[in-house]
Design a protein around this motif. Structure first.
Motif, mmCIF file in Angstrom:
data_model
loop_
_atom_site.group_PDB
_atom_site.id
_atom_site.type_symbol
_atom_site.label_atom_id
_atom_site.label_comp_id
_atom_site.label_asym_id
_atom_site.label_seq_id
_atom_site.Cartn_x
_atom_site.Cartn_y
_atom_site.Cartn_z
ATOM 1 N N THR A 69 0.809 -1.226 0.000
ATOM 2 C CA THR A 69 0.000 0.000 0.000
ATOM 3 C C THR A 69 0.841 1.274 0.000
ATOM 4 O O THR A 69 0.283 2.367 -0.119
ATOM 5 C CB THR A 69 -0.931 0.027 1.224
ATOM 6 N N GLN A 70 2.144 1.132 0.100
ATOM 7 C CA GLN A 70 3.023 2.305 0.152
ATOM 8 C C GLN A 70 2.850 3.166 -1.098
ATOM 9 O O GLN A 70 2.783 2.657 -2.209
ATOM 10 C CB GLN A 70 4.478 1.857 0.264
ATOM 11 N N ALA A 71 2.768 4.473 -0.870
ATOM 12 C CA ALA A 71 2.658 5.402 -1.993
ATOM 13 C C ALA A 71 3.920 5.317 -2.843
ATOM 14 O O ALA A 71 5.038 5.370 -2.324
ATOM 15 C CB ALA A 71 2.455 6.826 -1.488
ATOM 16 N N ARG A 72 3.719 5.172 -4.136
ATOM 17 C CA ARG A 72 4.837 5.050 -5.082
ATOM 18 C C ARG A 72 4.514 5.895 -6.311
ATOM 19 O O ARG A 72 3.349 6.109 -6.632
ATOM 20 C CB ARG A 72 5.052 3.588 -5.476
ATOM 21 N N PRO A 73 5.546 6.334 -7.009
ATOM 22 C CA PRO A 73 5.313 7.169 -8.199
ATOM 23 C C PRO A 73 4.736 6.339 -9.348
ATOM 24 O O PRO A 73 5.468 5.695 -10.085
ATOM 25 C CB PRO A 73 6.706 7.698 -8.531
ATOM 26 N N SER A 74 3.419 6.325 -9.421
ATOM 27 C CA SER A 74 2.739 5.576 -10.470
ATOM 28 C C SER A 74 1.340 6.144 -10.647
ATOM 29 O O SER A 74 0.859 6.907 -9.816
ATOM 30 C CB SER A 74 2.652 4.091 -10.107
ATOM 31 N N PHE A 75 0.691 5.743 -11.708
ATOM 32 C CA PHE A 75 -0.629 6.277 -12.024
ATOM 33 C C PHE A 75 -1.640 5.984 -10.925
ATOM 34 O O PHE A 75 -2.463 6.814 -10.586
ATOM 35 C CB PHE A 75 -1.113 5.724 -13.362
ATOM 36 N N PHE A 76 -1.584 4.782 -10.342
ATOM 37 C CA PHE A 76 -2.553 4.403 -9.320
ATOM 38 C C PHE A 76 -2.012 4.576 -7.903
ATOM 39 O O PHE A 76 -2.753 4.397 -6.947
ATOM 40 C CB PHE A 76 -3.067 2.985 -9.556
ATOM 41 N N GLY A 77 -0.741 4.903 -7.775
ATOM 42 C CA GLY A 77 -0.186 5.307 -6.490
ATOM 43 C C GLY A 77 0.347 4.222 -5.585
ATOM 44 O O GLY A 77 1.042 4.523 -4.617
ATOM 45 N N SER A 78 0.052 2.949 -5.875
ATOM 46 C CA SER A 78 0.583 1.856 -5.058
ATOM 47 C C SER A 78 0.487 0.553 -5.840
ATOM 48 O O SER A 78 -0.242 0.456 -6.841
ATOM 49 C CB SER A 78 -0.177 1.716 -3.734
ATOM 50 N N ILE A 79 1.182 -0.444 -5.344
ATOM 51 C CA ILE A 79 1.129 -1.760 -5.984
ATOM 52 C C ILE A 79 -0.270 -2.349 -5.865
ATOM 53 O O ILE A 79 -0.849 -2.813 -6.849
ATOM 54 C CB ILE A 79 2.194 -2.700 -5.381
ATOM 55 N N ILE A 80 -0.849 -2.308 -4.664
ATOM 56 C CA ILE A 80 -2.168 -2.921 -4.470
ATOM 57 C C ILE A 80 -3.244 -2.215 -5.299
ATOM 58 O O ILE A 80 -4.126 -2.866 -5.856
ATOM 59 C CB ILE A 80 -2.547 -3.000 -2.966
ATOM 60 N N ALA A 81 -3.150 -0.902 -5.422
ATOM 61 C CA ALA A 81 -4.136 -0.168 -6.228
ATOM 62 C C ALA A 81 -3.996 -0.521 -7.709
ATOM 63 O O ALA A 81 -5.001 -0.651 -8.420
ATOM 64 C CB ALA A 81 -3.998 1.332 -6.020
ATOM 65 N N THR A 82 -2.775 -0.703 -8.187
ATOM 66 C CA THR A 82 -2.560 -1.070 -9.584
ATOM 67 C C THR A 82 -3.065 -2.482 -9.854
ATOM 68 O O THR A 82 -3.722 -2.741 -10.873
ATOM 69 C CB THR A 82 -1.076 -0.925 -9.973
ATOM 70 N N LEU A 83 -2.797 -3.413 -8.938
ATOM 71 C CA LEU A 83 -3.300 -4.777 -9.089
ATOM 72 C C LEU A 83 -4.836 -4.787 -9.092
ATOM 73 O O LEU A 83 -5.458 -5.533 -9.852
ATOM 74 C CB LEU A 83 -2.772 -5.680 -7.978
ATOM 75 N N ASN A 84 -5.446 -3.968 -8.256
ATOM 76 C CA ASN A 84 -6.905 -3.866 -8.236
ATOM 77 C C ASN A 84 -7.429 -3.289 -9.545
ATOM 78 O O ASN A 84 -8.475 -3.710 -10.040
ATOM 79 C CB ASN A 84 -7.378 -3.028 -7.044
ATOM 80 N N HIS A 85 -6.714 -2.329 -10.125
ATOM 81 C CA HIS A 85 -7.132 -1.768 -11.406
ATOM 82 C C HIS A 85 -7.137 -2.855 -12.485
ATOM 83 O O HIS A 85 -8.078 -2.930 -13.298
ATOM 84 C CB HIS A 85 -6.225 -0.606 -11.818
#
Length: 186
Positions: free
Chosen positions: A32-48
């Motif tokens: 869940t750590q904020a990272r420089p990406s469109f969705f902001g985290s690994i878990i958010a990107t996987l959910n997308h």
């Protein structure tokens, strides 16, 4: 052309499997750590990735769920439930490609958009979905390189010469998939 859809759907599932397995080595904080990406985290990107699968796979099945796929934005904040949901939708995509009626390249797929119904051929819709997944898995791959977990190799496809390779055989066995499943009738 339909002979190409089944192996692509299996390869998509394999790539998702490998990516989720690698992410399983992360802590909840790292996911869940904020990272420089469109969705902001690994878990958010996987959910997308999952959410877009829900949208397009339901359309490919002939019963598009429309904007309901996108609510909530992160339906699975924890990886175990996300992994299970991704595996389920991956199986659905495989089933669509194995159904000769549903995977007719010229069949019109109807997608419910907020602006109306979008109609597109099966082949174009399927390839669009596969490209989308490749793109966002690449983003997660890059985000993993910012952690202590090594990103998995995702640029492999099912090649006959490496059917028993250590890279693929154990993964397929764990997924319950055989070479015959992938190449049946091809």
């Amino acid at each position: 052309m339909t002979q190409l859809f089944v192996p692509q759907a299996y390869n998509n599932a394999w790539s998702n499997y490998r990516l989720h397995r690698a992410c399983g080595g992360l802590t909840a904080k790292e996911l869940t750590q904020a990272r420089p990406s469109f969705f902001g985290s690994i878990i958010a990107t996987l959910n997308h990735i999952l959410i877009v699968d829900w949208f397009y796979v339901s359309a490919l099945e002939g019963a598009c769920i429309g904007s309901a796929a996108f609510d909530p934005e992160v339906p699975h904040p924890e990886l175990p439930a996300l992994r299970a949901a991704q595996r389920e939708v991956d199986r659905r995509l495989i089933a669509v490609t194995e159904d000769a009626t549903l995977s007719d390249p010229l069949r019109i797929v109807r997608m419910l958009r907020d602006s109306g119904v979008q109609e597109e051929r099966f082949d174009r819709t399927f390839l669009h979905l596969i490209q989308h997944q490749i793109h966002h898995r690449g983003q997660v791959h890059a985000l993993l390189s910012m952690t202590t977990t090594a990103p998995p190799q995702l640029d492999e496809f099912y090649m006959a010469w490496d059917a028993e390779a250590r890279l693929r055989a154990p993964d397929l066995a764990e997924m319950g998939v055989t070479e015959d499943d992938i190449w049946r009738g091809r």
